[in-house]
Design an enzyme around this catalytic site. Structure first.
Site, PDB file in Angstrom:
ATOM      1  N   ASN A   9       0.882  -1.175   0.000  1.00 22.66           N
ATOM      2  CA  ASN A   9       0.000   0.000   0.000  1.00 22.66           C
ATOM      3  C   ASN A   9       0.913   1.216   0.000  1.00 22.66           C
ATOM      4  O   ASN A   9       1.509   1.545   1.017  1.00 22.66           O
ATOM      5  CB  ASN A   9      -0.900  -0.034   1.244  1.00 22.66           C
ATOM      6  CG  ASN A   9      -1.713   1.243   1.389  1.00 22.66           C
ATOM      7  OD1 ASN A   9      -1.783   2.057   0.463  1.00 22.66           O
ATOM      8  ND2 ASN A   9      -2.323   1.426   2.546  1.00 22.66           N
ATOM      9  N   TRP A  10       0.999   1.854  -1.155  1.00 23.55           N
ATOM     10  CA  TRP A  10       1.942   2.979  -1.278  1.00 23.55           C
ATOM     11  C   TRP A  10       1.459   4.246  -0.596  1.00 23.55           C
ATOM     12  O   TRP A  10       2.218   5.202  -0.456  1.00 23.55           O
ATOM     13  CB  TRP A  10       2.202   3.274  -2.764  1.00 23.55           C
ATOM     14  CG  TRP A  10       3.124   2.307  -3.415  1.00 23.55           C
ATOM     15  CD1 TRP A  10       3.810   1.283  -2.833  1.00 23.55           C
ATOM     16  CD2 TRP A  10       3.474   2.297  -4.808  1.00 23.55           C
ATOM     17  NE1 TRP A  10       4.568   0.631  -3.779  1.00 23.55           N
ATOM     18  CE2 TRP A  10       4.382   1.230  -4.996  1.00 23.55           C
ATOM     19  CE3 TRP A  10       3.117   3.068  -5.914  1.00 23.55           C
ATOM     20  CZ2 TRP A  10       4.936   0.927  -6.241  1.00 23.55           C
ATOM     21  CZ3 TRP A  10       3.656   2.776  -7.158  1.00 23.55           C
ATOM     22  CH2 TRP A  10       4.560   1.709  -7.309  1.00 23.55           C
ATOM     23  N   LYS A  11       0.172   4.276  -0.217  1.00 18.22           N
ATOM     24  CA  LYS A  11      -0.388   5.501   0.391  1.00 18.22           C
ATOM     25  C   LYS A  11      -0.104   6.689  -0.552  1.00 18.22           C
ATOM     26  O   LYS A  11      -0.115   6.518  -1.768  1.00 18.22           O
ATOM     27  CB  LYS A  11       0.152   5.689   1.809  1.00 18.22           C
ATOM     28  CG  LYS A  11      -0.050   4.419   2.643  1.00 18.22           C
ATOM     29  CD  LYS A  11       0.178   4.586   4.117  1.00 18.22           C
ATOM     30  CE  LYS A  11      -0.068   3.244   4.808  1.00 18.22           C
ATOM     31  NZ  LYS A  11       0.026   3.321   6.260  1.00 18.22           N
ATOM     32  N   HIS A  95      -9.469   1.261   4.999  1.00 19.72           N
ATOM     33  CA  HIS A  95      -8.174   1.441   5.669  1.00 19.72           C
ATOM     34  C   HIS A  95      -8.372   2.389   6.858  1.00 19.72           C
ATOM     35  O   HIS A  95      -9.171   3.322   6.790  1.00 19.72           O
ATOM     36  CB  HIS A  95      -7.143   2.008   4.691  1.00 19.72           C
ATOM     37  CG  HIS A  95      -5.752   1.957   5.249  1.00 19.72           C
ATOM     38  ND1 HIS A  95      -5.290   2.877   6.169  1.00 19.72           N
ATOM     39  CD2 HIS A  95      -4.744   1.071   5.060  1.00 19.72           C
ATOM     40  CE1 HIS A  95      -4.055   2.554   6.509  1.00 19.72           C
ATOM     41  NE2 HIS A  95      -3.697   1.466   5.857  1.00 19.72           N
ATOM     42  N   GLU A  97      -6.730   4.790   7.880  1.00 20.42           N
ATOM     43  CA  GLU A  97      -6.528   6.209   7.559  1.00 20.42           C
ATOM     44  C   GLU A  97      -7.761   6.786   6.862  1.00 20.42           C
ATOM     45  O   GLU A  97      -8.123   7.944   7.069  1.00 20.42           O
ATOM     46  CB  GLU A  97      -5.254   6.363   6.699  1.00 20.42           C
ATOM     47  CG  GLU A  97      -4.009   6.109   7.540  1.00 20.42           C
ATOM     48  CD  GLU A  97      -2.831   5.504   6.791  1.00 20.42           C
ATOM     49  OE1 GLU A  97      -2.800   5.567   5.552  1.00 20.42           O
ATOM     50  OE2 GLU A  97      -1.943   4.947   7.472  1.00 20.42           O
ATOM     51  N   GLU A 167      -5.146  -4.790  10.658  1.00 14.49           N
ATOM     52  CA  GLU A 167      -4.100  -3.786  10.882  1.00 14.49           C
ATOM     53  C   GLU A 167      -4.354  -3.063  12.208  1.00 14.49           C
ATOM     54  O   GLU A 167      -5.182  -2.141  12.252  1.00 14.49           O
ATOM     55  CB  GLU A 167      -4.099  -2.757   9.743  1.00 14.49           C
ATOM     56  CG  GLU A 167      -3.799  -3.347   8.386  1.00 14.49           C
ATOM     57  CD  GLU A 167      -3.234  -2.308   7.426  1.00 14.49           C
ATOM     58  OE1 GLU A 167      -2.174  -2.592   6.848  1.00 14.49           O
ATOM     59  OE2 GLU A 167      -3.812  -1.226   7.279  1.00 14.49           O
ATOM     60  N   GLY A 173       2.925   2.279  10.720  1.00 15.84           N
ATOM     61  CA  GLY A 173       3.900   3.345  10.526  1.00 15.84           C
ATOM     62  C   GLY A 173       4.650   3.728  11.792  1.00 15.84           C
ATOM     63  O   GLY A 173       5.324   4.746  11.840  1.00 15.84           O
ATOM     64  N   SER A 213       3.773  -2.189  10.191  1.00 11.56           N
ATOM     65  CA  SER A 213       5.230  -2.290  10.336  1.00 11.56           C
ATOM     66  C   SER A 213       5.783  -3.653   9.922  1.00 11.56           C
ATOM     67  O   SER A 213       6.733  -4.155  10.533  1.00 11.56           O
ATOM     68  CB  SER A 213       5.660  -1.929  11.763  1.00 11.56           C
ATOM     69  OG  SER A 213       5.276  -0.594  12.069  1.00 11.56           O
ATOM     70  N   GLY A 234       2.922  -1.043   4.161  1.00 13.31           N
ATOM     71  CA  GLY A 234       3.110   0.341   3.764  1.00 13.31           C
ATOM     72  C   GLY A 234       4.569   0.633   3.458  1.00 13.31           C
ATOM     73  O   GLY A 234       5.077   0.358   2.371  1.00 13.31           O
ATOM     74  N   GLY A 235       5.285   1.170   4.450  1.00 14.53           N
ATOM     75  CA  GLY A 235       6.654   1.658   4.255  1.00 14.53           C
ATOM     76  C   GLY A 235       7.588   0.702   3.535  1.00 14.53           C
ATOM     77  O   GLY A 235       8.312   1.105   2.610  1.00 14.53           O
TER      78      GLY A 235
HETATM   79  O1  LIG Z   1      -1.142   0.821   6.852  1.00 10.32           O
HETATM   80  C1  LIG Z   1      -0.385  -0.054   6.468  1.00 10.32           C
HETATM   81  C2  LIG Z   1      -0.634  -0.776   5.218  1.00 10.32           C
HETATM   82  O2  LIG Z   1      -1.936  -0.540   4.761  1.00 10.32           O
HETATM   83  C3  LIG Z   1       0.835  -0.408   7.227  1.00 10.32           C
HETATM   84  O3  LIG Z   1       1.776   0.586   7.025  1.00 10.32           O
HETATM   85  P1  LIG Z   1       3.299   0.337   7.532  1.00 10.32           P
HETATM   86  O4  LIG Z   1       3.717  -0.985   6.918  1.00 10.32           O
HETATM   87  O5  LIG Z   1       4.056   1.506   6.993  1.00 10.32           O
HETATM   88  O6  LIG Z   1       3.231   0.266   9.026  1.00 10.32           O
END
Ligand SMILES: O=C(CO)COP(=O)(O)O
Length: 253
Positions: A9-11, A95, A97, A167, A173, A213, A234-235
């Protein structure tokens, strides 16, 4: 045995040229889709180019959100019809967010999941608790409620195809990962909830990812757990070498 599914997930990261470069780097190296399903969930702006660049490769393309209506006066939104028309195959729904900053409710999540199936998109439905909810002992109740409302009125076949991503919000993050045992326990509770709602066959088939993470260093122990069938990352999905390591782990568990 459920096939692992690893989704990046590149956000709201990357420019178009960075996205294209990433696609060039991973497309020939991603493991065979017999072993692991691979998805990149990119900003909507890049989806057209990514579906073209990655077509015929083992890497599938997903969106990070969408509206539940097929079309209409919804300024700034993207519809499931538009996504499917581009060759997008997955969509992240609910998600944390989106729930926190864009008021995405369980009811909207449910409408989006139905809209996804109506347009042949596979939904990745996110659930998870806040730190306060975890500390108050409300983790299971929270995620069970999100699962029940998010998957309401789906057919058994549709639930089998749905991907659920657990999640914990406090692990996103932050560098804090749930221990693999804790993550497995919640994923197991999610599977039990699916069983009580849709039956054992559906619960055995549905794939449940862990997210929060996840990195090359911790993915293997997470994927070895009974109820964790993949990762939403994500990251660590933003750089091709790191993403490829995650895929290797998925292909080899
Ligand atoms: O929200 C996430 C994936 O959708 C998780 O993000 P991180 O892997 O950066 O913690």
């Amino acid at each position: 045995m459920r096939k692992p599914i690893i989704a990046g997930n590149w956000k709201m990261y990357k420019t178009l040229s960075e996205a294209k470069q990433f696609a060039e780097e991973v497309k020939g190296l991603a493991p065979d889709s017999v072993k692991v399903d691979t998805v990149i969930c990119a900003p909507a702006l890049f989806l057209e180019q990514l579906t073209q660049l990655l077509s015929g490769s083992a890497v599938h393309v997903g969106a990070q959100t969408m509206h539940f209506e097929n079309e209409g006066a919804f300024t700034g939104e993207v519809s499931p019809v538009q996504l499917a028309d581009l060759g997008v195959e997955y969509v992240v729904v609910g998600h944390s967010e989106r729930r926190e900053y864009f008021n995405e409710t369980d009811e909207a999540v449910n409408k989006k999941v139905h809209a996804a199936f109506a347009n042949s998109l596979t939904p990745i439905v996110c659930v998870g608790e806040t730190l306060e909810e975890r500390e108050a002992g409300n983790t299971t109740a929270k995620v069970e409620g999100q699962v029940e409302k998010g998957l309401a009125d789906l057919t058994e076949e549709q639930v089998k195809q749905t991907v659920i991503a657990y999640e914990p919000i406090w692990a996103i993050g932050t560098g804090k990962t749930a221990t693999s045992e804790d993550a497995n326990e919640v994923c197991g509770a999610i599977r039990s909830k699916v069983e009580s709602l849709f039956g054992q066959q559906v619960a055995d088939a549905v794939r449940i990812q862990y997210g929060g993470s996840v990195k090359p260093e911790n993915i293997v122990e997470l994927l070895l757990m009974e109820h964790i069938d993949g990762a939403l990352v994500g990251g660590a999905s933003l750089q091709a070498p790191s993403f490829l390591k995650l895929l290797e782990a998925g292909a080899n568990v």
